[in-house]
Every structure is written in structure tokens, then in C-alpha cells.
Write an enzyme that holds these catalytic residues in place. Structure first.
Site, PDB file in Angstrom:
ATOM      1  N   PRO A  17      50.526 -46.056 -39.011  1.00 45.26           N
ATOM      2  CA  PRO A  17      49.063 -46.167 -38.973  1.00 45.26           C
ATOM      3  C   PRO A  17      48.471 -47.216 -39.918  1.00 45.26           C
ATOM      4  O   PRO A  17      47.277 -47.445 -39.920  1.00 45.26           O
ATOM      5  CB  PRO A  17      48.578 -44.769 -39.347  1.00 45.26           C
ATOM      6  CG  PRO A  17      49.745 -44.078 -39.931  1.00 45.26           C
ATOM      7  CD  PRO A  17      50.962 -44.733 -39.439  1.00 45.26           C
TER       8      PRO A  17
ATOM      9  N   LYS B 159      46.332 -49.215 -35.412  1.00 42.49           N
ATOM     10  CA  LYS B 159      46.542 -49.703 -34.041  1.00 42.49           C
ATOM     11  C   LYS B 159      46.831 -48.610 -33.011  1.00 42.49           C
ATOM     12  O   LYS B 159      46.704 -48.842 -31.818  1.00 42.49           O
ATOM     13  CB  LYS B 159      47.724 -50.696 -34.018  1.00 42.49           C
ATOM     14  CG  LYS B 159      47.431 -51.996 -34.728  1.00 42.49           C
ATOM     15  CD  LYS B 159      46.309 -52.763 -34.039  1.00 42.49           C
ATOM     16  CE  LYS B 159      45.433 -53.470 -35.035  1.00 42.49           C
ATOM     17  NZ  LYS B 159      44.039 -53.586 -34.629  1.00 42.49           N
TER      18      LYS B 159
ATOM     19  N   TYR C 215      43.731 -57.246 -37.072  1.00 39.82           N
ATOM     20  CA  TYR C 215      43.093 -55.979 -37.435  1.00 39.82           C
ATOM     21  C   TYR C 215      41.912 -55.673 -36.504  1.00 39.82           C
ATOM     22  O   TYR C 215      41.776 -54.539 -36.024  1.00 39.82           O
ATOM     23  CB  TYR C 215      42.616 -56.020 -38.893  1.00 39.82           C
ATOM     24  CG  TYR C 215      42.282 -54.656 -39.469  1.00 39.82           C
ATOM     25  CD1 TYR C 215      41.043 -54.064 -39.257  1.00 39.82           C
ATOM     26  CD2 TYR C 215      43.224 -53.933 -40.204  1.00 39.82           C
ATOM     27  CE1 TYR C 215      40.738 -52.799 -39.756  1.00 39.82           C
ATOM     28  CE2 TYR C 215      42.926 -52.669 -40.709  1.00 39.82           C
ATOM     29  CZ  TYR C 215      41.684 -52.116 -40.480  1.00 39.82           C
ATOM     30  OH  TYR C 215      41.394 -50.852 -40.973  1.00 39.82           O
TER      31      TYR C 215
ATOM     32  N   HIS D  97      32.081 -52.046 -39.585  1.00 38.80           N
ATOM     33  CA  HIS D  97      32.698 -52.601 -40.805  1.00 38.80           C
ATOM     34  C   HIS D  97      33.039 -54.068 -40.579  1.00 38.80           C
ATOM     35  O   HIS D  97      33.768 -54.395 -39.649  1.00 38.80           O
ATOM     36  CB  HIS D  97      33.966 -51.808 -41.183  1.00 38.80           C
ATOM     37  CG  HIS D  97      33.668 -50.528 -41.895  1.00 38.80           C
ATOM     38  ND1 HIS D  97      34.547 -49.930 -42.774  1.00 38.80           N
ATOM     39  CD2 HIS D  97      32.568 -49.721 -41.876  1.00 38.80           C
ATOM     40  CE1 HIS D  97      34.002 -48.833 -43.270  1.00 38.80           C
ATOM     41  NE2 HIS D  97      32.807 -48.669 -42.737  1.00 38.80           N
TER      42      HIS D  97
ATOM     43  N   TYR E 223      42.853 -50.562 -48.799  1.00 43.88           N
ATOM     44  CA  TYR E 223      44.307 -50.376 -48.676  1.00 43.88           C
ATOM     45  C   TYR E 223      44.912 -50.728 -50.036  1.00 43.88           C
ATOM     46  O   TYR E 223      44.702 -51.827 -50.548  1.00 43.88           O
ATOM     47  CB  TYR E 223      44.888 -51.316 -47.618  1.00 43.88           C
ATOM     48  CG  TYR E 223      44.511 -50.959 -46.200  1.00 43.88           C
ATOM     49  CD1 TYR E 223      43.263 -51.319 -45.671  1.00 43.88           C
ATOM     50  CD2 TYR E 223      45.393 -50.268 -45.377  1.00 43.88           C
ATOM     51  CE1 TYR E 223      42.908 -50.997 -44.370  1.00 43.88           C
ATOM     52  CE2 TYR E 223      45.054 -49.953 -44.063  1.00 43.88           C
ATOM     53  CZ  TYR E 223      43.810 -50.310 -43.571  1.00 43.88           C
ATOM     54  OH  TYR E 223      43.463 -49.995 -42.278  1.00 43.88           O
TER      55      TYR E 223
HETATM   56  P1  FAS Z   1      48.086 -37.994 -28.029  1.00 44.52           P
HETATM   57  O1  FAS Z   1      49.362 -37.529 -28.684  1.00 44.52           O
HETATM   58  O2  FAS Z   1      46.846 -38.081 -28.851  1.00 44.52           O
HETATM   59  O3  FAS Z   1      47.735 -37.033 -26.794  1.00 44.52           O
HETATM   60  C1  FAS Z   1      48.748 -36.580 -25.921  1.00 44.52           C
HETATM   61  C2  FAS Z   1      48.285 -35.281 -25.314  1.00 44.52           C
HETATM   62  O4  FAS Z   1      49.267 -34.862 -24.356  1.00 44.52           O
HETATM   63  C3  FAS Z   1      48.167 -34.158 -26.347  1.00 44.52           C
HETATM   64  O5  FAS Z   1      46.908 -33.531 -26.256  1.00 44.52           O
HETATM   65  C4  FAS Z   1      49.313 -33.212 -26.002  1.00 44.52           C
HETATM   66  O6  FAS Z   1      48.995 -31.855 -26.244  1.00 44.52           O
HETATM   67  C5  FAS Z   1      49.492 -33.469 -24.513  1.00 44.52           C
HETATM   68  N1  FAS Z   1      50.853 -33.166 -24.034  1.00 44.52           N
HETATM   69  C6  FAS Z   1      52.024 -33.407 -24.657  1.00 44.52           C
HETATM   70  N2  FAS Z   1      53.062 -32.993 -23.891  1.00 44.52           N
HETATM   71  C7  FAS Z   1      52.518 -32.475 -22.744  1.00 44.52           C
HETATM   72  C8  FAS Z   1      53.055 -31.881 -21.563  1.00 44.52           C
HETATM   73  N3  FAS Z   1      54.369 -31.745 -21.419  1.00 44.52           N
HETATM   74  N4  FAS Z   1      52.195 -31.448 -20.603  1.00 44.52           N
HETATM   75  C9  FAS Z   1      50.851 -31.609 -20.746  1.00 44.52           C
HETATM   76  N5  FAS Z   1      50.271 -32.160 -21.845  1.00 44.52           N
HETATM   77  C10 FAS Z   1      51.109 -32.588 -22.824  1.00 44.52           C
HETATM   78  N6  FAS Z   1      46.422 -43.963 -35.074  1.00 44.52           N
HETATM   79  C11 FAS Z   1      45.565 -44.773 -35.728  1.00 44.52           C
HETATM   80  O7  FAS Z   1      45.122 -45.773 -35.158  1.00 44.52           O
HETATM   81  N7  FAS Z   1      45.181 -44.482 -37.027  1.00 44.52           N
HETATM   82  C12 FAS Z   1      45.638 -43.356 -37.675  1.00 44.52           C
HETATM   83  O8  FAS Z   1      45.285 -43.108 -38.820  1.00 44.52           O
HETATM   84  C13 FAS Z   1      46.519 -42.483 -37.027  1.00 44.52           C
HETATM   85  N8  FAS Z   1      46.976 -41.341 -37.642  1.00 44.52           N
HETATM   86  C14 FAS Z   1      47.851 -40.524 -36.969  1.00 44.52           C
HETATM   87  C15 FAS Z   1      48.341 -39.327 -37.560  1.00 44.52           C
HETATM   88  C16 FAS Z   1      49.239 -38.505 -36.870  1.00 44.52           C
HETATM   89  C17 FAS Z   1      49.764 -37.229 -37.518  1.00 44.52           C
HETATM   90  C18 FAS Z   1      49.665 -38.854 -35.578  1.00 44.52           C
HETATM   91  C19 FAS Z   1      50.671 -37.991 -34.821  1.00 44.52           C
HETATM   92  C20 FAS Z   1      49.178 -40.023 -34.978  1.00 44.52           C
HETATM   93  C21 FAS Z   1      48.264 -40.850 -35.669  1.00 44.52           C
HETATM   94  N9  FAS Z   1      47.741 -42.007 -35.084  1.00 44.52           N
HETATM   95  C22 FAS Z   1      46.887 -42.831 -35.716  1.00 44.52           C
HETATM   96  C23 FAS Z   1      48.101 -42.361 -33.770  1.00 44.52           C
HETATM   97  C24 FAS Z   1      47.270 -41.546 -32.836  1.00 44.52           C
HETATM   98  O9  FAS Z   1      45.910 -41.746 -33.111  1.00 44.52           O
HETATM   99  C25 FAS Z   1      47.666 -41.935 -31.446  1.00 44.52           C
HETATM  100  O10 FAS Z   1      47.795 -43.345 -31.313  1.00 44.52           O
HETATM  101  C26 FAS Z   1      46.734 -41.420 -30.393  1.00 44.52           C
HETATM  102  O11 FAS Z   1      46.617 -40.031 -30.559  1.00 44.52           O
HETATM  103  C27 FAS Z   1      47.298 -41.798 -29.036  1.00 44.52           C
HETATM  104  O12 FAS Z   1      46.636 -41.084 -28.080  1.00 44.52           O
HETATM  105  P2  FAS Z   1      47.438 -40.519 -26.805  1.00 44.52           P
HETATM  106  O13 FAS Z   1      48.332 -41.571 -26.299  1.00 44.52           O
HETATM  107  O14 FAS Z   1      46.383 -39.935 -25.946  1.00 44.52           O
HETATM  108  O15 FAS Z   1      48.425 -39.400 -27.362  1.00 44.52           O
HETATM  109  C1  PHB Z   2      41.778 -43.324 -40.822  1.00 44.45           C
HETATM  110  O1  PHB Z   2      40.586 -43.391 -41.177  1.00 44.45           O
HETATM  111  O2  PHB Z   2      42.313 -42.260 -40.439  1.00 44.45           O
HETATM  112  C2  PHB Z   2      42.616 -44.575 -40.867  1.00 44.45           C
HETATM  113  C3  PHB Z   2      41.992 -45.804 -41.041  1.00 44.45           C
HETATM  114  C4  PHB Z   2      42.761 -46.961 -41.087  1.00 44.45           C
HETATM  115  C5  PHB Z   2      44.143 -46.864 -40.969  1.00 44.45           C
HETATM  116  C6  PHB Z   2      44.762 -45.622 -40.792  1.00 44.45           C
HETATM  117  C7  PHB Z   2      43.996 -44.475 -40.761  1.00 44.45           C
HETATM  118  O3  PHB Z   2      44.900 -48.001 -41.032  1.00 44.45           O
END
Ligand code: FAS
Ligand code: PHB
Length: 390
Positions: free
Chosen positions: A293, A297, A385, A73, A201
Site C-alpha cells: 500500500p 495503488k 502517485y 490533496h 510518508y
Molecule cells: P476486495 O478484497 O476489496 O473485495 C473482494 C470481495 O469479494 C470481498 O468483499 C470478499 O468478501 C468477496 N469474496 C471473496 N471470495 C469470495 C467468494 N468465493 N464468493 C463471493 N465473494 C467473495 N489499497 C490502497 O490503495 N491503500 C491502502 O492503504 C490499502 N490498505 C489495505 C489494507 C489491507 C488489510 C488490505 C487487505 C488491502 C489494502 N489495500 C489498500 C488494497 C485494497 O484497498 C484493495 O486494493 C481493494 O480492496 C481491491 O478491491 P477489490 O478488488 O474489490 O477486492
Molecule cells: C490510507 O489512508 O489508508 C493510505 C494512504 C496512502 C497510502 C496507503 C494508505 O499509501
């Protein structure tokens, strides 16, 4: 007692990416994950990768499918008061982003780890640490009702916001900084074609909306919703109607409705924990910080943390130097706080804050008017971005 160089807690994108990069550097790891692989893959999260994240996937040898299926993109659109404004990344920064879902990133990393035979213990329960401030801390966990303990050199806390790692830093050492937003995001995933070739957005008087995608046939939509909203109160039809209202007139006819594959509500918060290191424990990713989000980032910050930690561990194991590890927390936090600022700015600029003073609303309107009137302001948005340098 079994020993391993680096124990990684968490098999999300941060833990798996670190595991693969260390693997390429000949550094042995063990990953402990509390959930099953299917559970981890079932969480629908990020969709946009910065070039730095793309480059790390390539260095980890996990980029074949991403390079084939990812969508490049060169810009994004912001819709304000019914007017579409395109932010041209290519023209303003010479760079772009890659649209490729976090689920696919995780799937590729899981497959690569399984292929190289590096160990991951899924459904590992009650992970705990001792001796974090000694040369060889011990990690304990339970698997199939059997207790295990491992001696290691370093622990990478990649266990997300609710993990055990951040909680293992003594309360008199750990400092946290937080802002909770008065709304959440209601997300829907559907096998329907996106309404546009790029993301949109939307700042609408009824609330923020985001039109994103995973491919040319799979769409990801978000609606700003109240913190008291319950997912069971949101039928697909109610979601589509609310989205349709917030779309620009030019796109309303393009909206293709279909059954939701996934639907969830996520609260929005800005959160940073300092320090990102305690003894031989290093925090990376959501374990150390959370961003709303809006700036796309979260996943990308996890990637830059992993890069700094990989470089520091490589330097230690290959040259017995500790400069990279000693500087990890300061270096990672410098980039984290810039992404926190950008994500906060995008969120305050694009969402409705019904209870805020009128002055704040006026400032938001002036922020948007200035943004679209200034190449310098649009360049600042674009360079954040697409991703600030590591
Ligand atoms: P994660 O949370 O992905 O992974 C951590 C892992 O550790 C999990 O698998 C968990 O099960 C495990 N864990 C936890 N406690 C533990 C323990 N005690 N023992 C062993 N394992 C354990 N980011 C964006 O850029 N765009 C988005 O649109 C976006 N949407 C999101 C929506 C939601 C609902 C959430 C919660 C986050 C969103 N994020 C988004 C942010 C998300 O993408 C995170 O930045 C990303 O998952 C970070 O990755 P990790 O740091 O690996 O953490
Ligand atoms: C997504 O595609 O999940 C997404 C993309 C851009 C954002 C947040 C979420 O800023």
C-alpha cells in the site's frame, strides 16, 4: 435455468463499481458476495483516489458525497533523516489526488446499487463455475441452504486475493509472480485531527510510518512492524508512543492521541496473476494483483481494471464487437505492472530492511538523495502517485 448477462463475484469496490458502470450502460448484472454488507464495510483499507477513480465514480453516478466530503490533496511529504520534502503534485503534474476512504466508496456504491434495484446476493456460499470455456458458463452458489445455478455470458472475478475466481483458472494456464516483504503495516484509525493537512510518508531508522487521514477529524496512521507482531500486543498507548518517536520534531507536539476505532496488521506483498482472462472469466482488482500500500495503488488499480472491462463489455453488448474484451488482459496488465513497479520502488525506498546487505542500504540512501535533488525524479514520483493514464 435463470440467466443473466454478467455475473460479478465480490461486492468490494471492484465488483460494485463494475456493477454500477454496467448498469449505466443498460447491461444487467448479478453480484454474488460471500460476506454481509456490514462485514464488507467493516474492512478499513485504502484512503487515496486517483483522478481516474474519481472520474469513474462520477460516471457511475455515485460521486455526490465524494465530491462534497473528499479532500483534494495537491501534494504529499516524505520525511527522511528528520528532513521534510514536499512532492508538489500540482506544480509537477498539474494534477492532484482525492482523500476519501475506501469504506465510503464502497458505501456509496452499495447505496447506488440498492437504489437502482440491481440484485446483490450477500452471504452467497460456495460459488463455483463450470463451462468457463463455453459461450454460456454456469455459476453455482448456495444461499440459506438452497443451491442455485445461473447461466451467463461473462463472469467478472472481483473476489479479491482469497477469492474463488483466480483459483478457477487451470494450473497449467495460470502464472503468478510474487514478492513478499519482510514486514507488515500496523494500522490505526482514530477520531483525532491529523498532524498535517497532507499525508506524510516517514523513513525513520526505527521503521516506516505513514500519517494519513479520512477527514479533518479522523486520522489513519500506519507503522512498519515485524511479521511476528500480534495486534493484541499493541495497546493504543504503545502505538501512539511508537508513532510519536518516528514523527518529525515539528509534528510531535501536533499529535493528538485518542482511542482506536480500528487497529489491524496487514502483510505486504507484490503479486500478479496472468492471464487476467480465461474463457468467459475476467479477473479484476485484488483477484488478479496485490501491491504494497505504500504507493496507494491497490484500490486505484481495481478501478482501471474495471474501466477496461466496462469498455469491452459495452462494446460487446452495444455493437457485438469483441476487440475490447479480447485485448482486456494485455491492456490491464500493462498498467498493473507499472503500478507494481512504483509500489515496489516506494516500499524499498521508505522502509527499513535490517537484514539486507549494506550495499542495498547505500543504494536506498542514494535513491532518496537523488529523488530530492532532481525535479525530473520528483516528477516521476508525482505522475505515478496521481495516477498514470488509462
Ligand atoms: P476486495 O478484497 O476489496 O473485495 C473482494 C470481495 O469479494 C470481498 O468483499 C470478499 O468478501 C468477496 N469474496 C471473496 N471470495 C469470495 C467468494 N468465493 N464468493 C463471493 N465473494 C467473495 N489499497 C490502497 O490503495 N491503500 C491502502 O492503504 C490499502 N490498505 C489495505 C489494507 C489491507 C488489510 C488490505 C487487505 C488491502 C489494502 N489495500 C489498500 C488494497 C485494497 O484497498 C484493495 O486494493 C481493494 O480492496 C481491491 O478491491 P477489490 O478488488 O474489490 O477486492
Ligand atoms: C490510507 O489512508 O489508508 C493510505 C494512504 C496512502 C497510502 C496507503 C494508505 O499509501
Amino acid at each position: 435455468m435463470k440467466s443473466v448477462s454478467v455475473v460479478i463475484i465480490g461486492a468490494g469496490p471492484a465488483g460494485l463499481l463494475l456493477g454500477q458502470l454496467l448498469q449505466t450502460s443498460g447491461i444487467e448484472t448479478l453480484i454474488l458476495e460471500q460476506r454481509s454488507p456490514d462485514y464488507v464495510l467493516g474492512r478499513i483499507r485504502a484512503g487515496v483516489l486517483e483522478q481516474g477513480t474519481v472520474s469513474l465514480m462520477r460516471q457511475a453516478g455515485c460521486a455526490e458525497r465524494m465530491d462534497k466530503e473528499g479532500l483534494v490533496h495537491h501534494g504529499t511529504a516524505l520525511m527522511v533523516k528528520g528532513q521534510m520534502h514536499r512532492i508538489d503534485f500540482q506544480d509537477l503534474t498539474g494534477s492532484s489526488v482525492l482523500v476519501y476512504g475506501q469504506t465510503e466508496v464502497t458505501r456509496d456504491l452499495m447505496a447506488a446499487r440498492a437504489a437502482c434495484g440491481a440484485p446483490t446476493i450477500y452471504e452467497a456460499e460456495d460459488v463455483s463455475f463450470s463451462g468457463l470455456d463455453t459461450e454460456n458458463p454456469i455459476v453455482r452458489y448456495r444461499k440459506d441452504r438452497m443451491e442455485h445455478q445461473i447461466r451467463c455470458d461473462f463472469i467478472a472475478g472481483c473476489d479479491g486475493f482469497h477469492g474463488v475466481s483466480r483459483r478457477s483458472i487451470p494450473a497449467n494456464v495460470l502464472k503468478t509472480y510474487e514478492r513478499v516483504y519482510p514486514f507488515g503495516w500496523l494500522g490505526l484509525l482514530s477520531d483525532t485531527p491529523p498532524v498535517d493537512d497532507e499525508l506524510i510518508y516517514i523513513n525513520d531508522r526505527r521503521g516506516f510510518a505513514l500519517c494519513s487521514m479520512r477527514s479533518h477529524s479522523r486520522s489513519r496512521y500506519y507503522l512498519q512492524c515485524g511479521l511476528d507482531e500480534k495486534i493484541e500486543d499493541w495497546s493504543d498507548e504503545r502505538f501512539w508512543d511508537a508513532l510519536q518517536e518516528r514523527l518529525p520534531a515539528t509534528h510531535q507536539a501536533r499529535l493528538v492521541r485518542g482511542p482506536s476505532i480500528e487497529k489491524s496488521i496487514a502483510p505486504l506483498r507484490s503479486f500478479v496473476a496472468e492471464p487476467m482472462r480465461y474463457g468467459q472469466l475476467f479477473l479484476a482488482g485484488d483477484a488478479a494483483h496485490i501491491v504494497p500500500p505504500t504507493g496507494a495503488k491497490g484500490l486505484n488499480l481495481a478501478a482501471s481494471d474495471v474501466y477496461y472491462l466496462w469498455q469491452g463489455l459495452k462494446e460487446f453488448y452495444h455493437h457485438r464487437q469483441t476487440e475490447g474484451l479480447d485485448g482486456y488482459a494485455v491492456k490491464a496488465l500493462a498498467r498493473v505492472w507499472k503500478a507494481e513497479r512504483f509500489s515496489w520502488w516506494m516500499t524499498t525506498m521508505l522502509h527499513q530492511f535490517p537484514d539486507q546487505p549494506v550495499f542495498e542500504t547505500k543504494i536506498q540512501q542514494a535513491e532518496l538523495a537523488y529523488l530530492f535533488s532532481s525535479r525530473a525524479a520528483m516528477t516521476a514520483l508525482a505522475e505515478n502517485y496521481v495516477g498514470l493514464p488509462y
